[in-house]
Design an enzyme around this catalytic site. Structure first.
Site, PDB file in Angstrom:
ATOM      1  N   LYS A   1       0.825  -1.163   0.045  1.00  0.00           N
ATOM      2  CA  LYS A   1       0.000   0.035   0.055  1.00  0.00           C
ATOM      3  C   LYS A   1       0.877   1.250  -0.092  1.00  0.00           C
ATOM      4  CE  LYS A   1      -4.410  -1.083  -0.238  1.00  0.00           C
ATOM      5  NZ  LYS A   1      -4.534  -2.349   0.270  1.00  0.00           N
TER       6      LYS A   1
ATOM      7  N   LYS B   1      -1.983 -10.772  -9.322  1.00  0.00           N
ATOM      8  CA  LYS B   1      -3.355 -11.301  -9.046  1.00  0.00           C
ATOM      9  C   LYS B   1      -4.520 -10.655  -9.340  1.00  0.00           C
ATOM     10  CE  LYS B   1      -4.446  -9.293  -4.513  1.00  0.00           C
ATOM     11  NZ  LYS B   1      -5.422  -9.093  -3.483  1.00  0.00           N
TER      12      LYS B   1
ATOM     13  N   LYS C   1      -9.756  -5.791  -7.536  1.00  0.00           N
ATOM     14  CA  LYS C   1     -10.432  -4.780  -7.958  1.00  0.00           C
ATOM     15  C   LYS C   1      -9.892  -3.537  -8.133  1.00  0.00           C
ATOM     16  CE  LYS C   1     -12.652  -5.732  -3.569  1.00  0.00           C
ATOM     17  NZ  LYS C   1     -13.615  -6.588  -3.071  1.00  0.00           N
TER      18      LYS C   1
END
Ligand code: TYM
Length: 331
Positions: free
Chosen positions: A111, A194, A197
């Protein structure tokens, strides 16, 4: 009978990764276990949704859970923020969660790399809130995808630390669970990593994508010019397409393209056309149920209300007992 807890963030529509990594297991578990499945809306606040987006996101995940086949009569299907007891447990666990271990968490480091402008304390303590979700119902099994494995390790650390500190065996050791032999990681269509969203346009197939969109995404998936020698290992992007095909196509379809790859006759255009067709076949019933449920507000509200009542019962009991253990007693 096991106690099962799992959740999905309310930050967007559900995709194939959510389904094969988590929900498929929820469906098999709900019949025989005490299951708590929730919409993680507190967690979604780390990315600062507007009030409208927050509410729509929650509603959408509930609808998609139902469209996948979660049965609110069998499991407890609830919204995380309807059970604010979790925030008290989160606070208590945070007192023994060390900044160093939180900073070392892979998802936090990722992040920071992707969003250096928004490194908030909620992100840092994301694993403690997740531990609180799980320990709130004293779960022992947590059906999740591979990307959540480290969070489960941290949950065990926090639960065990609490037990040691207060000389109790109150919390069980929850483990990440999958019916297969391994936790699942569904790759994206963009050649690496992967399916997710927030991984960019075209990377994920959503359960409510329409046919043309699915076909377009698959036809644009990253490939290369094809193998030049027989029986070579596949480059990552090609392996990803095979992995996705294995999820939705028949075994002999997959075998056909495996053989074509191994003898260098494969045409990726043909493979993608086949995959698009099989994917559309797979997604259509989900999409139809999602669309049907969209207009059924009364039903959705009743599901949320029922879930809230059931989840509150278990959460209230745990937090009351934890408060006792920690020492919040009558003077
Ligand atoms: P989230 O919302 O990112 O994903 C929800 C579930 O879907 C799985 N998943 C995948 N599995 C395989 N391949 C993929 N490409 C893929 N993408 C997503 C995730 O592993 C997850 O199981 N932190 C959690 C939500 C959460 C939670 C919890 C889960 C909050 N509290 C307590 C379990 C227990 C998350 O962000 O999942």
């Amino acid at each position: 009978m096991e106690t099962v807890v799992s959740g999905i963030r309310s930050t967007g529509n559900l995709h194939l990764g959510n389904y094969f990594g988590a929900i498929k297991n929820f469906l098999r578990m709900q019949d025989e276990n005490k299951c708590y499945f929730f919409v993680a809306d507190y967690h979604s606040l780390t990315t600062h949704p507007t009030p409208e987006n927050l509410m729509n996101g929650v509603r959408q995940v509930i609808i998609e859970y139902l469209a996948c086949g979660l049965d609110p009569e069998k499991c407890t299907l609830y919204v995380q923020s309807d059970v604010p007891q979790v925030t008290e447990l989160y606070l208590l666990l945070n007192m023994n969660a060390y900044v160093g271990e939180l900073e070392r968490c892979t998802s936090f480091k990722e992040k920071i790399r992707k969003h250096p402008e928004n490194i908030n304390a909620g992100l840092l303590t994301y694993p403690t809130l997740m531990a609180a979700d799980i320990l709130l119902h004293r779960a022992n099994k947590v059906p999740v995808g591979k990307d959540q494995e480290q969070h489960l390790e941290m949950t065990r650390t926090f639960g065990n630390r609490f037990n040691r500190m207060y000389n109790t065996e109150y919390f069980a050791e929850p483990t990440a669970f999958n019916f297969g032999t391994q936790l699942v990681k569904v790759p994206g269509l963009d050649g690496s990593g992967k399916m997710g969203k927030s991984e960019g346009e075209g990377n994920a197939i959503f359960l409510n994508d329409i046919e043309q969109v699915i076909t377009k995404k698959i036809m644009r998936a990253v490939t290369d010019s094809g193998p030049t020698e027989p029986n070579q290992p596949k480059p990552e992007a090609i392996q990803n397409i095979f992995t996705i095909m294995k999820l939705v196509s028949k075994a002999d379809t997959l075998e056909h393209f495996e053989n074509a790859y191994n003898n260098c006759t494969i045409r990726y255009g043909d493979m993608k056309k086949q995959l698009a067709q099989d994917m559309n076949h797979f997604v259509a019933p989900f999409r139809e149920r999602i669309w049907e449920l969209q207009s059924n507000n009364a039903y959705i509200r009743s599901v949320i209300k029922m879930g809230k009542e059931k989840a509150l019962e278990s959460a209230t009991k745990t937090v009351k007992e934890v408060r006792e253990i920690v020492g919040f007693r009558e003077i």
